[in-house]
Motif scaffolding. Structure first.
Motif, PDB file in Angstrom:
ATOM      1  N   GLY A 127      -3.303   2.071  -3.552  1.00 56.53           N
ATOM      2  CA  GLY A 127      -2.958   3.345  -2.916  1.00 56.53           C
ATOM      3  C   GLY A 127      -3.908   4.475  -3.234  1.00 56.53           C
ATOM      4  O   GLY A 127      -4.384   4.607  -4.358  1.00 56.53           O
ATOM      5  N   GLU A 163       0.853  -1.187   0.000  1.00 57.69           N
ATOM      6  CA  GLU A 163       0.000   0.000   0.000  1.00 57.69           C
ATOM      7  C   GLU A 163       0.890   1.238   0.000  1.00 57.69           C
ATOM      8  O   GLU A 163       1.777   1.383   0.827  1.00 57.69           O
ATOM      9  CB  GLU A 163      -0.936   0.042   1.207  1.00 57.69           C
ATOM     10  N   VAL A 164       0.607   2.129  -0.940  1.00 62.88           N
ATOM     11  CA  VAL A 164       1.391   3.352  -1.102  1.00 62.88           C
ATOM     12  C   VAL A 164       0.701   4.494  -0.357  1.00 62.88           C
ATOM     13  O   VAL A 164      -0.483   4.752  -0.560  1.00 62.88           O
ATOM     14  CB  VAL A 164       1.500   3.726  -2.592  1.00 62.88           C
TER      15      VAL A 164
END
Length: 354
Positions: free
Chosen positions: A143, A64-65
């Motif tokens: 993200g 996950e960004v």
């Protein structure tokens, strides 16, 4: 934390009771920074919906960004992932993410760093690697990207797709990302659409791109001035234009340089002034592209033809590929100002050609 499973059913992962995202924000006095174009998504029904677009995540490895206060993070963990890598640039969010990490022992790894420079080649276990022709690996990138980073980041990742490196060293890794609504429309725009742009060609020639759904701006805190698109990418087994990323990007950028004019005007910028017209005609005739079409009217096959013919021209004359139209303009401007300062008469373009 696993609940007892009913006979014959696999136990589902459940997070223990935790402070709400709103409470985490208050607890750590978090505030979205305008200069970082941060917007928090607090509605867990919407974060669940974003995560659902990624596909089946049970036992998957996810990166996950920019998790921020951790709304999407909770939805990813609730989907039963094997491992979750969180890459967060803003140190203020790390303590709140550590609460989530402790609630899911052994599942979460937090990296305080910048996704634009983070080395994704070593982000996941080697055993997850798949051949490019196989089904995508059990790896996903998700993200809610800050608007300021979304376009440079997707261009960087599209280059990685083309070169099969970075997060795509593992195979055709899928991505589910948020963009400003307008950017989402550009990514998925068809020929003839006013939103058709450089981004449309670069994304669609390398990936299947799907605009999943729109999140209204008022769902975010603070409310951005625009709505937000959730976009899903799956890299193609074969790119639609089989040329190096840099060459495709140069041709596409040139074509869209004057998007409201006829496409030959942008294509001219691929060539030095000396012989420009002749070479532009040669490229367009060989590629079978009507010079009076606007850039947004060109189909993917027409861009493919342009790239293939331009590649042949570059092979015959290697100086072509390194030619930079903007640099030529800068030099001309420099020469003109030098002539002015020495009191010499400036030559017109026609005189130069003569």
């Amino acid at each position: 934390f696993c609940l007892m499973a009913a006979p014959g059913k696999v136990a589902a992962f459940r997070l223990p009771p935790l402070p709400t995202i709103g409470e985490i924000i208050k607890l750590f006095r978090l505030k979205a920074l305008k200069q970082l174009s941060q917007n928090f998504l607090l509605d867990l029904r919407l974060t669940d919906k974003i995560v659902k677009q990624a596909g089946e995540l049970k036992n998957a490895h996810v990166c996950e960004v920019g998790p921020g206060p951790g709304g999407i993070t909770r939805s990813i963990l609730s989907a039963g992932v094997e491992q979750l890598l969180l890459i967060e640039k803003d140190a203020r969010f790390i303590p709140g993410l550590q609460i989530l990490s402790e609630a899911a022992p052994g599942k979460v790894r937090i990296v305080h760093g910048d996704i634009l420079t983070y080395q994704m080649e070593k982000a996941f276990p080697k055993h997850l690697k798949r051949n490019w022709e196989d089904e995508p690996p059990d790896i996903h990138i998700i993200g809610n990207l800050p608007f300021s980073v979304s376009t440079p980041l997707i261009i960087k990742w599209l280059e990685n797709v083309s070169k099969r490196d970075g997060p795509f060293i593992y195979g055709r890794t899928q991505m589910t990302l948020t963009f400003q609504k307008e950017v989402g429309e550009r990514l998925t725009a068809n020929p003839g659409s006013n939103q058709r742009s450089r981004l449309s060609i670069m994304a669609q020639h390398l990936c299947t791109v799907e605009n999943c759904f729109i999140i209204p701006g008022q769902a975010f805190v603070p409310k951005p001035e625009v709505d937000v698109a959730v976009v899903h990418f799956t890299p193609l087994v074969q790119p639609k234009i089989q040329q190096p990323f840099e060459l495709v990007e140069k041709v596409v950028q040139s074509v869209f340089q004057f998007r409201r004019k006829y496409c030959f005007r942008g294509i001219e910028t691929l060539f030095p002034e000396n012989g420009r017209l002749k070479r532009t005609e040669q490229l367009m005739m060989t590629a079978d592209v009507d010079p009076t079409l606007r850039p947004f009217q060109l189909s993917m096959s027409q861009f493919r033809n342009l790239c293939n013919v331009y590649r042949k021209m570059c092979d015959e004359d290697p100086s072509l590929f390194v030619f930079n139209y903007r640099e030529e303009l800068r030099q001309k401007k420099k020469t003109r100002s030098l002539l002015r300062s020495t009191g010499q008469p400036e030559q017109t373009e026609e005189e130069n050609q003569l």
